[in-house]
Design a protein around this motif. Structure first.
Motif, mmCIF file in Angstrom:
data_model
loop_
_atom_site.group_PDB
_atom_site.id
_atom_site.type_symbol
_atom_site.label_atom_id
_atom_site.label_comp_id
_atom_site.label_asym_id
_atom_site.label_seq_id
_atom_site.Cartn_x
_atom_site.Cartn_y
_atom_site.Cartn_z
ATOM 1 N N UNK A 1 -65.526 58.455 17.866
ATOM 2 C CA UNK A 1 -65.610 57.024 18.181
ATOM 3 C C UNK A 1 -64.972 56.688 19.511
ATOM 4 N N UNK A 2 -63.804 57.286 19.812
ATOM 5 C CA UNK A 2 -63.153 57.038 21.093
ATOM 6 C C UNK A 2 -63.964 57.628 22.235
ATOM 7 N N UNK A 3 -64.478 58.829 22.044
ATOM 8 C CA UNK A 3 -65.280 59.458 23.094
ATOM 9 C C UNK A 3 -66.500 58.603 23.436
ATOM 10 N N UNK A 4 -67.133 58.048 22.426
ATOM 11 C CA UNK A 4 -68.276 57.163 22.666
ATOM 12 C C UNK A 4 -67.827 55.925 23.423
ATOM 13 N N UNK A 5 -66.680 55.355 23.017
ATOM 14 C CA UNK A 5 -66.170 54.172 23.703
ATOM 15 C C UNK A 5 -65.852 54.444 25.158
ATOM 16 N N UNK A 6 -65.254 55.591 25.432
ATOM 17 C CA UNK A 6 -64.935 55.948 26.816
ATOM 18 C C UNK A 6 -66.212 56.130 27.630
ATOM 19 N N UNK A 7 -67.175 56.814 27.071
ATOM 20 C CA UNK A 7 -68.413 57.078 27.812
ATOM 21 C C UNK A 7 -69.174 55.784 28.067
ATOM 22 N N UNK A 8 -69.220 54.909 27.059
ATOM 23 C CA UNK A 8 -69.909 53.630 27.231
ATOM 24 C C UNK A 8 -69.209 52.757 28.268
ATOM 25 N N UNK A 9 -67.905 52.953 28.452
ATOM 26 C CA UNK A 9 -67.147 52.181 29.448
ATOM 27 C C UNK A 9 -67.229 52.798 30.839
ATOM 28 N N UNK A 10 -67.915 53.926 30.962
ATOM 29 C CA UNK A 10 -68.105 54.534 32.271
ATOM 30 C C UNK A 10 -67.189 55.687 32.591
#
Length: 501
Positions: free
Chosen positions: A23-32
């Motif tokens: 979930x964090x990895x997805x959040x980081x990637x979605x934030x650029x």
């Protein structure tokens, strides 16, 4: 949304690839963000859902809520998904959102040490490698390290023994005399399945539990089609479950007012389920003497019926030692067994074990927590700059879905990463902020059913301090973590002196 204006993009290490890490990895990637690495000691994603493969392993939170809000699954096979389906869901998310290239499988982080001069974390892996990162996030979870009791004679036992979280699928249990030590959440799921083929199955009951029937059902094809064509239908289902936890069950667990009515309702449901045990004496031995909700309320529609089988028995007397061919209990009886299955749960207080975390001035995290684990919003610890936890102290939910809490934490940590991208060298939660948060949390927990319900549970440490549960609602946690307030932290900018505290 992009990272924004910045100098060098911060490098971020995430330890663990369960619901938290993915979930964090997805959040980081979605934030650029792109300079992040997920360290995973195993050869695949999934965390607890990769490790717990025992027969009947399933979630006891409804599937539509026990999933990421941004990635609904319209075709859950049943209301309470089983382990293989949840693991497939996590694999799907890792692939869909491009997380796999960021994961280093088969790499266990054994030590992490903060370097004050550079504001970076030095990570040491089991294979002898060393890596440096600007931020470290421990996404290890509270239920990742199995607990096995240290009994005299354990090494002398000549049969087979394994923990339910490390199930030995190569070992054939058919026709064996099996001992199941423990009768908690995992045991009530696998006992009905292994009892069918066992010669004898003895359950060594450690503590009694409130167990209600599981309102499970298979979703028909038309429901899958409806969810796909009308996504609002699935959202409403998720919302309905969410509101049940938020407006009815959760307040009764935390606030003394209104608890009696819900407690009576739960007692009635559980006693109705208990009536399926034909032996009156056994029914009395299974009935808890503490308030419902003090421990995790279990759900099973088969466990009690299994206890009626002629090859199944329940032993209350504590185990005192293991012998080469069995177990001996405090009443002096010897129980010959071929296989011992430890259903004894996890070391829930070991939030980062077996990783050793060393912060400022050489202080170890375990030493900082000698009087009990605590972290601001369950994520940040004084003396450990640029370090965050997911599913840390006091973020477990007694009712609801931990996935909701993890999404809140991921969004908060992404904000911390943005501060590093904007020139902050380090951020360390202020001691007074952590103290005030922890004191308020413990005050509220002191009147909760977990602390006042008359039981011992994995929520409490040896000093009966509640180090695991969140003292509020899921909505309240989302509100508290929606915005990272820089004033809660001691910030040090690159090439500038520390800001006043």
């Amino acid at each position: 949304m992009s990272v924004g204006n910045r100098g060098a993009e911060p490098s971020i290490a995430v330890v663990g690839s369960g619901f938290s890490g993915i979930g964090l990895a997805i959040g980081l990637r979605e934030a650029g963000f792109t300079a992040f690495t997920v360290f995973e000691k195993a050869e695949g994603v999934g965390g607890v859902w990769r490790d717990n493969t025992y027969p009947g392993a399933a979630c006891d939170a409804p599937s539509h809520l026990y999933s990421y809000s941004f990635e609904p699954k319209p075709d859950w096979s049943r209301r309470f998904a089983e382990q293989p389906e949840i693991l497939d869901y996590l694999r799907h998310c890792a692939v869909k959102y491009g997380i796999l290239p960021h994961i280093r499988f088969g790499t266990e982080v054994v030590q992490a040490e903060y370097l004050p001069g550079s504001g970076r974390w030095s990570l040491h892996t089991a294979d002898g490698e060393r890596h440096e990162f600007d931020m470290l996030v421990a996404a290890c979870g509270q239920l990742s390290n199995p607990a096995v009791p240290s009994l005299p004679g354990r090494d002398a036992f000549t049969g087979t023994a394994f923990h339910s979280a490390r199930w030995d699928h190569d070992h054939d249990l058919r026709g064996e005399r099996i001992a199941v030590v423990g009768n908690g959440a995992s045991a009530v799921q696998f006992v009905p399945l292994i009892a069918r083929d066992a010669a004898e199955l003895t359950i060594f009951q450690i503590e009694t539990h409130w167990i209600s029937r599981k309102p499970d059902r298979v979703y028909p094809r038309w429901r899958h089609a409806l969810n796909r064509r009308v996504p609002l239908a699935q959202k409403l289902s998720r919302l309905g479950v969410f509101l049940w936890f938020e407006l009815l069950l959760n307040p009764a667990l935390i606030a003394p007012r209104g608890r009696a009515l819900l407690s009576a309702h739960i007692r009635a449901m559980c006693r109705f389920a208990l009536r399926s045990v034909r032996d009156r004496g056994l029914r009395d031995r299974l009935r808890p003497r503490y308030e419902p909700g003090c421990k995790r309320i279990l759900t099973s529609s088969e466990y009690y019926a299994t206890l009626n089988r002629p090859n199944v028995r329940v032993v209350d007397s504590p185990i005192t030692e293991m012998t080469p061919d069995g177990l001996r209990t405090a009443d002096g009886e010897h129980h010959p067994v071929d296989t011992v299955i430890w259903a004894t749960g996890f070391r829930s207080q070991d939030f980062v074990a077996p990783m050793r975390v060393v912060g400022l001035h050489g202080q170890e995290l375990n030493a900082a927590w000698k009087d009990g684990a605590r972290a601001y919003l369950g994520m940040a610890v004084t003396g450990f700059p640029n370090f965050f936890l997911m599913y840390g102290p006091n973020t477990n939910v007694g009712s609801g879905s931990i996935v909701h809490m993890l999404e809140s934490q991921a969004a908060y940590i992404v904000q911390a990463a943005r501060l590093l991208a904007d020139g902050v060298k380090s951020l360390e939660v202020r001691a007074d902020v952590l103290d005030e948060f922890d004191a308020a949390a413990q005050r509220r927990l002191s009147t909760s059913v977990w602390n006042r319900g008359g039981c011992d549970s994995w929520y409490l440490d040896g000093d009966r301090r509640n180090t695991n549960n969140w003292p509020g609602s899921m909505t309240g946690y989302r509100r508290r973590t929606r915005r990272l307030d820089p004033s809660d932290y001691r910030l040090e900018r690159r090439h500038r002196s520390p800001s006043p505290t």
